[in-house]
Scaffold this motif. Structure first.
Motif, PDB file in Angstrom:
ATOM      1  N   THR A   1      23.942  23.830  39.144  1.00  0.00           N
ATOM      2  CA  THR A   1      23.607  25.219  38.829  1.00  0.00           C
ATOM      3  C   THR A   1      22.106  25.384  38.617  1.00  0.00           C
ATOM      4  OG1 THR A   1      25.753  25.454  37.753  1.00  0.00           O
ATOM      5  CG2 THR A   1      24.118  27.130  37.267  1.00  0.00           C
ATOM      6  N   ALA A   2      21.502  24.445  37.881  1.00  0.00           N
ATOM      7  CA  ALA A   2      20.064  24.519  37.635  1.00  0.00           C
ATOM      8  C   ALA A   2      19.272  24.377  38.935  1.00  0.00           C
ATOM      9  CB  ALA A   2      19.642  23.432  36.642  1.00  0.00           C
ATOM     10  N   ALA A   3      19.708  23.460  39.799  1.00  0.00           N
ATOM     11  CA  ALA A   3      19.021  23.273  41.072  1.00  0.00           C
ATOM     12  C   ALA A   3      19.154  24.517  41.949  1.00  0.00           C
ATOM     13  CB  ALA A   3      19.585  22.056  41.796  1.00  0.00           C
ATOM     14  N   GLN A   4      20.325  25.119  41.945  1.00  0.00           N
ATOM     15  CA  GLN A   4      20.538  26.333  42.730  1.00  0.00           C
ATOM     16  C   GLN A   4      19.653  27.464  42.226  1.00  0.00           C
ATOM     17  OE1 GLN A   4      22.436  26.396  45.460  1.00  0.00           O
ATOM     18  NE2 GLN A   4      21.729  28.473  45.844  1.00  0.00           N
TER      19      GLN A   4
ATOM     20  N   ALA B   1      41.918   6.891  28.544  1.00  0.00           N
ATOM     21  CA  ALA B   1      41.412   8.050  27.801  1.00  0.00           C
ATOM     22  C   ALA B   1      39.888   8.043  27.781  1.00  0.00           C
ATOM     23  CB  ALA B   1      41.962   8.042  26.379  1.00  0.00           C
ATOM     24  N   THR B   2      39.300   6.876  27.579  1.00  0.00           N
ATOM     25  CA  THR B   2      37.842   6.766  27.574  1.00  0.00           C
ATOM     26  C   THR B   2      37.269   7.128  28.942  1.00  0.00           C
ATOM     27  OG1 THR B   2      38.001   5.004  25.943  1.00  0.00           O
ATOM     28  CG2 THR B   2      35.911   5.210  27.116  1.00  0.00           C
ATOM     29  N   LEU B   3      37.881   6.615  29.987  1.00  0.00           N
ATOM     30  CA  LEU B   3      37.394   6.908  31.337  1.00  0.00           C
ATOM     31  C   LEU B   3      37.542   8.388  31.684  1.00  0.00           C
ATOM     32  CD1 LEU B   3      38.715   3.809  33.310  1.00  0.00           C
ATOM     33  CD2 LEU B   3      36.358   4.314  32.672  1.00  0.00           C
ATOM     34  N   MET B   4      38.626   9.000  31.241  1.00  0.00           N
ATOM     35  CA  MET B   4      38.810  10.431  31.502  1.00  0.00           C
ATOM     36  C   MET B   4      37.730  11.251  30.795  1.00  0.00           C
ATOM     37  SD  MET B   4      42.943  10.942  31.418  1.00  0.00           S
ATOM     38  CE  MET B   4      42.824  12.697  31.633  1.00  0.00           C
ATOM     39  N   ALA B   5      37.424  10.890  29.553  1.00  0.00           N
ATOM     40  CA  ALA B   5      36.393  11.615  28.814  1.00  0.00           C
ATOM     41  C   ALA B   5      35.035  11.442  29.485  1.00  0.00           C
ATOM     42  CB  ALA B   5      36.341  11.119  27.373  1.00  0.00           C
ATOM     43  N   GLU B   6      34.751  10.226  29.916  1.00  0.00           N
ATOM     44  CA  GLU B   6      33.470   9.976  30.596  1.00  0.00           C
ATOM     45  C   GLU B   6      33.389  10.744  31.910  1.00  0.00           C
ATOM     46  OE1 GLU B   6      33.114   5.764  31.031  1.00  0.00           O
ATOM     47  OE2 GLU B   6      32.710   5.447  28.895  1.00  0.00           O
ATOM     48  N   SER B   7      34.495  10.780  32.660  1.00  0.00           N
ATOM     49  CA  SER B   7      34.461  11.488  33.953  1.00  0.00           C
ATOM     50  C   SER B   7      34.298  12.989  33.744  1.00  0.00           C
ATOM     51  CB  SER B   7      35.722  11.194  34.761  1.00  0.00           C
ATOM     52  OG  SER B   7      36.850  11.797  34.156  1.00  0.00           O
ATOM     53  N   GLN B   8      34.931  13.541  32.712  1.00  0.00           N
ATOM     54  CA  GLN B   8      34.758  14.968  32.435  1.00  0.00           C
ATOM     55  C   GLN B   8      33.324  15.270  32.034  1.00  0.00           C
ATOM     56  OE1 GLN B   8      37.692  15.953  29.505  1.00  0.00           O
ATOM     57  NE2 GLN B   8      39.340  16.181  31.001  1.00  0.00           N
ATOM     58  N   ALA B   9      32.728  14.401  31.226  1.00  0.00           N
ATOM     59  CA  ALA B   9      31.339  14.610  30.824  1.00  0.00           C
ATOM     60  C   ALA B   9      30.418  14.520  32.037  1.00  0.00           C
ATOM     61  CB  ALA B   9      30.937  13.575  29.778  1.00  0.00           C
ATOM     62  N   ALA B  10      30.667  13.564  32.916  1.00  0.00           N
ATOM     63  CA  ALA B  10      29.840  13.422  34.118  1.00  0.00           C
ATOM     64  C   ALA B  10      30.010  14.631  35.039  1.00  0.00           C
ATOM     65  CB  ALA B  10      30.215  12.141  34.862  1.00  0.00           C
ATOM     66  N   ARG B  11      31.253  15.129  35.144  1.00  0.00           N
ATOM     67  CA  ARG B  11      31.503  16.296  35.991  1.00  0.00           C
ATOM     68  C   ARG B  11      30.757  17.520  35.445  1.00  0.00           C
ATOM     69  NH1 ARG B  11      37.017  16.734  35.943  1.00  0.00           N
ATOM     70  NH2 ARG B  11      37.146  15.234  37.619  1.00  0.00           N
ATOM     71  N   ARG B  12      30.827  17.716  34.127  1.00  0.00           N
ATOM     72  CA  ARG B  12      30.118  18.856  33.528  1.00  0.00           C
ATOM     73  C   ARG B  12      28.608  18.724  33.733  1.00  0.00           C
ATOM     74  NH1 ARG B  12      33.488  18.274  28.296  1.00  0.00           N
ATOM     75  NH2 ARG B  12      35.378  19.394  28.852  1.00  0.00           N
ATOM     76  N   GLN B  13      28.105  17.523  33.564  1.00  0.00           N
ATOM     77  CA  GLN B  13      26.670  17.303  33.743  1.00  0.00           C
ATOM     78  C   GLN B  13      26.272  17.585  35.190  1.00  0.00           C
ATOM     79  OE1 GLN B  13      25.414  13.362  32.767  1.00  0.00           O
ATOM     80  NE2 GLN B  13      23.250  13.864  32.820  1.00  0.00           N
ATOM     81  N   ALA B  14      27.088  17.133  36.131  1.00  0.00           N
ATOM     82  CA  ALA B  14      26.785  17.370  37.544  1.00  0.00           C
ATOM     83  C   ALA B  14      26.835  18.862  37.866  1.00  0.00           C
ATOM     84  CB  ALA B  14      27.770  16.605  38.432  1.00  0.00           C
ATOM     85  N   GLU B  15      27.806  19.563  37.302  1.00  0.00           N
ATOM     86  CA  GLU B  15      27.898  21.002  37.556  1.00  0.00           C
ATOM     87  C   GLU B  15      26.688  21.741  36.988  1.00  0.00           C
ATOM     88  OE1 GLU B  15      31.619  22.123  35.846  1.00  0.00           O
ATOM     89  OE2 GLU B  15      32.791  21.350  37.531  1.00  0.00           O
TER      90      GLU B  15
ATOM     91  N   ASP C   1      16.749  29.397  44.323  1.00  0.00           N
ATOM     92  CA  ASP C   1      16.738  30.857  44.442  1.00  0.00           C
ATOM     93  C   ASP C   1      15.401  31.437  43.984  1.00  0.00           C
ATOM     94  OD1 ASP C   1      19.301  30.780  45.413  1.00  0.00           O
ATOM     95  OD2 ASP C   1      20.246  31.328  43.478  1.00  0.00           O
ATOM     96  N   GLU C   2      14.892  30.903  42.883  1.00  0.00           N
ATOM     97  CA  GLU C   2      13.585  31.371  42.395  1.00  0.00           C
ATOM     98  C   GLU C   2      12.479  31.061  43.401  1.00  0.00           C
ATOM     99  OE1 GLU C   2      12.811  29.778  38.531  1.00  0.00           O
ATOM    100  OE2 GLU C   2      14.560  30.749  37.648  1.00  0.00           O
ATOM    101  N   LYS C   3      12.548  29.877  44.000  1.00  0.00           N
ATOM    102  CA  LYS C   3      11.544  29.492  44.993  1.00  0.00           C
ATOM    103  C   LYS C   3      11.618  30.423  46.206  1.00  0.00           C
ATOM    104  CE  LYS C   3       9.993  25.507  47.655  1.00  0.00           C
ATOM    105  NZ  LYS C   3      10.271  24.117  48.021  1.00  0.00           N
ATOM    106  N   ASP C   4      12.826  30.710  46.652  1.00  0.00           N
ATOM    107  CA  ASP C   4      12.995  31.633  47.777  1.00  0.00           C
ATOM    108  C   ASP C   4      12.479  33.021  47.422  1.00  0.00           C
ATOM    109  OD1 ASP C   4      14.083  29.642  49.319  1.00  0.00           O
ATOM    110  OD2 ASP C   4      16.185  30.252  48.957  1.00  0.00           O
ATOM    111  N   ASN C   5      12.757  33.477  46.206  1.00  0.00           N
ATOM    112  CA  ASN C   5      12.292  34.796  45.776  1.00  0.00           C
ATOM    113  C   ASN C   5      10.766  34.863  45.739  1.00  0.00           C
ATOM    114  OD1 ASN C   5      14.839  35.830  45.520  1.00  0.00           O
ATOM    115  ND2 ASN C   5      15.003  35.423  43.324  1.00  0.00           N
ATOM    116  N   THR C   6      10.121  33.805  45.268  1.00  0.00           N
ATOM    117  CA  THR C   6       8.652  33.816  45.226  1.00  0.00           C
ATOM    118  C   THR C   6       8.068  33.792  46.635  1.00  0.00           C
ATOM    119  OG1 THR C   6       8.612  31.406  44.930  1.00  0.00           O
ATOM    120  CG2 THR C   6       8.484  32.774  42.939  1.00  0.00           C
ATOM    121  N   LYS C   7       8.696  33.059  47.549  1.00  0.00           N
ATOM    122  CA  LYS C   7       8.224  33.038  48.936  1.00  0.00           C
ATOM    123  C   LYS C   7       8.364  34.423  49.560  1.00  0.00           C
ATOM    124  CE  LYS C   7       8.983  28.231  50.255  1.00  0.00           C
ATOM    125  NZ  LYS C   7       9.746  27.328  51.149  1.00  0.00           N
ATOM    126  N   ASN C   8       9.496  35.045  49.309  1.00  0.00           N
ATOM    127  CA  ASN C   8       9.724  36.388  49.851  1.00  0.00           C
ATOM    128  C   ASN C   8       8.731  37.386  49.244  1.00  0.00           C
ATOM    129  OD1 ASN C   8      11.810  35.491  51.419  1.00  0.00           O
ATOM    130  ND2 ASN C   8      13.414  36.107  49.974  1.00  0.00           N
TER     131      ASN C   8
END
Length: 177
Positions: free
Chosen positions: A80-83, A62-76, A87-94
């Protein structure tokens, strides 16, 4: 249990067998019961260890499942933030290319208008979320007030009933005397 088995394992003397003909049967019966109790106790101890290990494994899972879900959410969220940053960098270049290369103000105005439209939509979404949160908060607040008033009413009723019980018990004590 082990002590009982050892106690019952001692051989019978010939004198006991001569004086008590049922002694051998009694001896075997006591030995059987002692051995049975030993096996039951041993099996119960074994099961206790198995159940304890299962509990530990389930808790760890149960502990490992909770940790993996938290890590998955953090990675997602990081993805999203990196994407968005890319996109903002591409828009400024354009935008720079459009303003530097062509000098076309209409293209930059269109890009700015489109960005303004996106920001306005985002603002509207956030306003709607804020409104829903406020409504939900007010609803929860009203429910809490209702529960609190009901609790106070029940507390008063409880105290009245306790006083009534005390007076009834007091009058019964007086009657008994």
């Amino acid at each position: 249990s082990v002590r009982e088995v050892r106690k019952c394992s001692e051989p019978l003397s010939d004198d006991d067998l001569k004086h008590h003909p049922e002694a051998e049967n009694t001896y075997h019966m006591k030995l059987f019961r002692a051995q049975r109790n030993l096996y039951i106790a041993g099996f119960a101890l074994f099961l206790w260890f198995i159940i304890r290990r299962l509990v530990v494994l389930i808790a760890t899972e149960a502990t490992l499942m909770a940790e993996s879900q938290a890590a998955r959410r953090q990675a997602e969220s990081a993805t999203t933030a990196a994407q968005q940053m890319l996109d903002e960098k591409d828009n400024t270049k354009n935008d720079k290319k459009a303003s530097d290369g062509k000098g076309d103000e209409a293209a930059t105005k269109d890009a700015q208008a489109e960005e303004l439209k996106k920001v306005k939509e985002l603002l509207e979404d956030k306003k709607e979320e804020l409104y829903r949160a406020k409504v939900e908060f007010e609803t929860m607040k009203k429910q809490a007030e209702g529960v609190n008033s009901e609790y106070d009413r029940l507390l008063e009723e409880h105290s009245k009933l306790q006083k009534k019980m005390a007076t009834v018990e007091g009058s019964e004590d007086k009657k008994d005397n």
